[in-house]
Design an enzyme around this catalytic site. Structure first.
Site, PDB file in Angstrom:
ATOM      1  N   ASP A  26       0.817  -1.213   0.000  1.00  0.00           N
ATOM      2  CA  ASP A  26       0.000   0.000   0.000  1.00  0.00           C
ATOM      3  C   ASP A  26       0.852   1.265   0.000  1.00  0.00           C
ATOM      4  O   ASP A  26       2.074   1.209   0.167  1.00  0.00           O
ATOM      5  CB  ASP A  26      -0.961  -0.004   1.206  1.00  0.00           C
ATOM      6  CG  ASP A  26      -0.283  -0.417   2.508  1.00  0.00           C
ATOM      7  OD1 ASP A  26       0.964  -0.418   2.554  1.00  0.00           O
ATOM      8  OD2 ASP A  26      -0.990  -0.737   3.467  1.00  0.00           O
ATOM      9  N   ASN A  43      -7.310  -2.792  13.882  1.00  0.00           N
ATOM     10  CA  ASN A  43      -8.718  -3.126  13.630  1.00  0.00           C
ATOM     11  C   ASN A  43      -8.854  -4.355  12.725  1.00  0.00           C
ATOM     12  O   ASN A  43      -9.917  -4.603  12.161  1.00  0.00           O
ATOM     13  CB  ASN A  43      -9.445  -1.928  13.011  1.00  0.00           C
ATOM     14  CG  ASN A  43      -8.800  -1.486  11.699  1.00  0.00           C
ATOM     15  OD1 ASN A  43      -7.852  -2.125  11.232  1.00  0.00           O
ATOM     16  ND2 ASN A  43      -9.311  -0.418  11.114  1.00  0.00           N
ATOM     17  N   HIS A  57      -7.064  -4.849   9.939  1.00  0.00           N
ATOM     18  CA  HIS A  57      -6.779  -4.645   8.514  1.00  0.00           C
ATOM     19  C   HIS A  57      -5.469  -5.304   8.105  1.00  0.00           C
ATOM     20  O   HIS A  57      -4.571  -5.508   8.926  1.00  0.00           O
ATOM     21  CB  HIS A  57      -6.846  -3.163   8.115  1.00  0.00           C
ATOM     22  CG  HIS A  57      -5.729  -2.279   8.568  1.00  0.00           C
ATOM     23  ND1 HIS A  57      -5.909  -0.979   8.960  1.00  0.00           N
ATOM     24  CD2 HIS A  57      -4.389  -2.488   8.665  1.00  0.00           C
ATOM     25  CE1 HIS A  57      -4.749  -0.432   9.260  1.00  0.00           C
ATOM     26  NE2 HIS A  57      -3.815  -1.326   9.098  1.00  0.00           N
ATOM     27  N   GLU A 110      -9.434  -2.001   5.015  1.00  0.00           N
ATOM     28  CA  GLU A 110     -10.122  -1.683   6.262  1.00  0.00           C
ATOM     29  C   GLU A 110     -11.370  -2.552   6.429  1.00  0.00           C
ATOM     30  O   GLU A 110     -11.910  -3.067   5.432  1.00  0.00           O
ATOM     31  CB  GLU A 110     -10.537  -0.206   6.244  1.00  0.00           C
ATOM     32  CG  GLU A 110      -9.370   0.777   6.186  1.00  0.00           C
ATOM     33  CD  GLU A 110      -8.691   0.971   7.537  1.00  0.00           C
ATOM     34  OE1 GLU A 110      -8.420  -0.024   8.228  1.00  0.00           O
ATOM     35  OE2 GLU A 110      -8.401   2.135   7.897  1.00  0.00           O
TER      36      GLU A 110
HETATM   37  C1  GLP Z   1      -0.392   0.181   8.568  1.00  0.00           C
HETATM   38  C2  GLP Z   1      -0.080  -0.623   7.313  1.00  0.00           C
HETATM   39  C3  GLP Z   1      -0.285  -2.094   7.519  1.00  0.00           C
HETATM   40  C4  GLP Z   1       0.346  -2.540   8.824  1.00  0.00           C
HETATM   41  C5  GLP Z   1      -0.346  -1.836   9.963  1.00  0.00           C
HETATM   42  C6  GLP Z   1       0.139  -2.266  11.328  1.00  0.00           C
HETATM   43  O1  GLP Z   1      -1.682   0.664   8.630  1.00  0.00           O
HETATM   44  N1  GLP Z   1      -0.816  -0.184   6.185  1.00  0.00           N
HETATM   45  O2  GLP Z   1       0.255  -2.809   6.422  1.00  0.00           O
HETATM   46  O3  GLP Z   1       0.261  -3.917   8.981  1.00  0.00           O
HETATM   47  O4  GLP Z   1      -0.129  -0.457   9.797  1.00  0.00           O
HETATM   48  O5  GLP Z   1       1.204  -1.463  11.735  1.00  0.00           O
HETATM   49  P1  GLP Z   1       2.155  -1.795  12.952  1.00  0.00           P
HETATM   50  O6  GLP Z   1       3.016  -2.904  12.490  1.00  0.00           O
HETATM   51  O7  GLP Z   1       2.932  -0.533  13.167  1.00  0.00           O
HETATM   52  O8  GLP Z   1       1.284  -2.161  14.083  1.00  0.00           O
END
Ligand code: GLP
Length: 241
Positions: free
Chosen positions: A67, A136, A138, A143
């Site tokens: 993304d 959440n 995702h 989402e």
């Molecule tokens: C972002 C990314 C995701 C990632 C998520 C969790 O929103 N788009 O790909 O998995 O954050 O992040 P973290 O690893 O900092 O908890």
């Protein structure tokens, strides 16, 4: 689903790097699906160290990221392009022409999505997709919603995600409201998936995603249907399983 409990974040990161290294050794021209967020930083650090030790060669590897935020440039230190360069690409011998992220600066989001789908298709799909887990549920920026999106699409970020990601920005107002994300269909077509999860604040959503009903309101729950998923999680993330 193979669920592997690891001792801690470092152990999880080493094991994730082991799986990626094994693929790169067996298939030097592999296509890696990469993730951002804080979770994979240790995995990338391990890969960099292995490269520096002479154990890994990135010269044949293609990468496609999950993304990118919409509307911020590659030079912006909050862009996922910047993140990937900073945490992996600039430290290894990867050909930058074979590293791909959705183009968040393309004003026509539909075109950016279409172009990205073509990139993934031309690469022959993803051999191994690395995933983190959003608070959440995702994956990428898919989402919670009423259906599982198939391919790359424009996403309106939820207030929860904006809140969770504001720690990387000066303030919540600075977090982009939209992003381009690889779809759930593309993720599910990856030939292998490694999901990495760390920390006790992920314990509840981990339980829902891995053992709850498969529903687009917990996007990661779809992974229960994938034939080749390895979940690496530390003891805190696994505490409710
Ligand atoms: C972002 C990314 C995701 C990632 C998520 C969790 O929103 N788009 O790909 O998995 O954050 O992040 P973290 O690893 O900092 O908890």
């Amino acid at each position: 689903m193979k669920i592997i409990r690891t001792r801690d974040y470092d152990d999880m990161s080493r094991k994730a790097a082991n799986i990626i290294s094994a693929l790169m050794t067996m298939k030097p021209e592999c296509v890696l699906g990469l993730a951002t967020g804080s979770t994979p930083i240790g995995t990338y650090r391990n890969l960099v160290n292995r490269y520096l030790n002479g154990d890994l060669d990135f010269s044949g590897v293609t990468t496609v990221n999950l993304d990118e935020y919409k509307g911020i440039t590659r030079e912006n230190d909050q862009s996922y392009y910047y993140f990937m360069n900073h945490n992996l690409f600039q430290h290894v011998n990867i050909d930058l022409n074979r590293t791909f992220l959705p183009d968040g600066t393309e004003p026509d989001a539909l075109k950016a999505c279409d172009d990205y789908n073509k990139v993934i298709e031309a690469a022959g799909g993803v051999d191994l997709q690395i995933l983190g887990l959003g608070h959440n549920g995702h994956i990428g920026f898919n989402e919670p919603c009423g259906e599982f999106p198939d391919t790359t699409h424009l996403v309106r970020l939820t207030p929860e995600t904006i809140d969770a990601n504001k720690r990387f920005f000066a303030s919540a107002e600075d977090v982009p409201r939209q992003a381009l994300s690889m779809g759930i269909g593309t993720i599910m077509r990856a030939r292998g998936i490694v999901l990495i999860i760390t920390g006790k604040e992920k314990a509840q959503i981990t339980k829902q995603a891995l053992t709850g009903p498969v529903t687009p309101s917990v996007p990661a729950s779809i992974l229960q249907y994938h034939k080749n998923v390895t979940v690496l999680l530390d003891s805190e993330a696994a505490s409710l399983l």
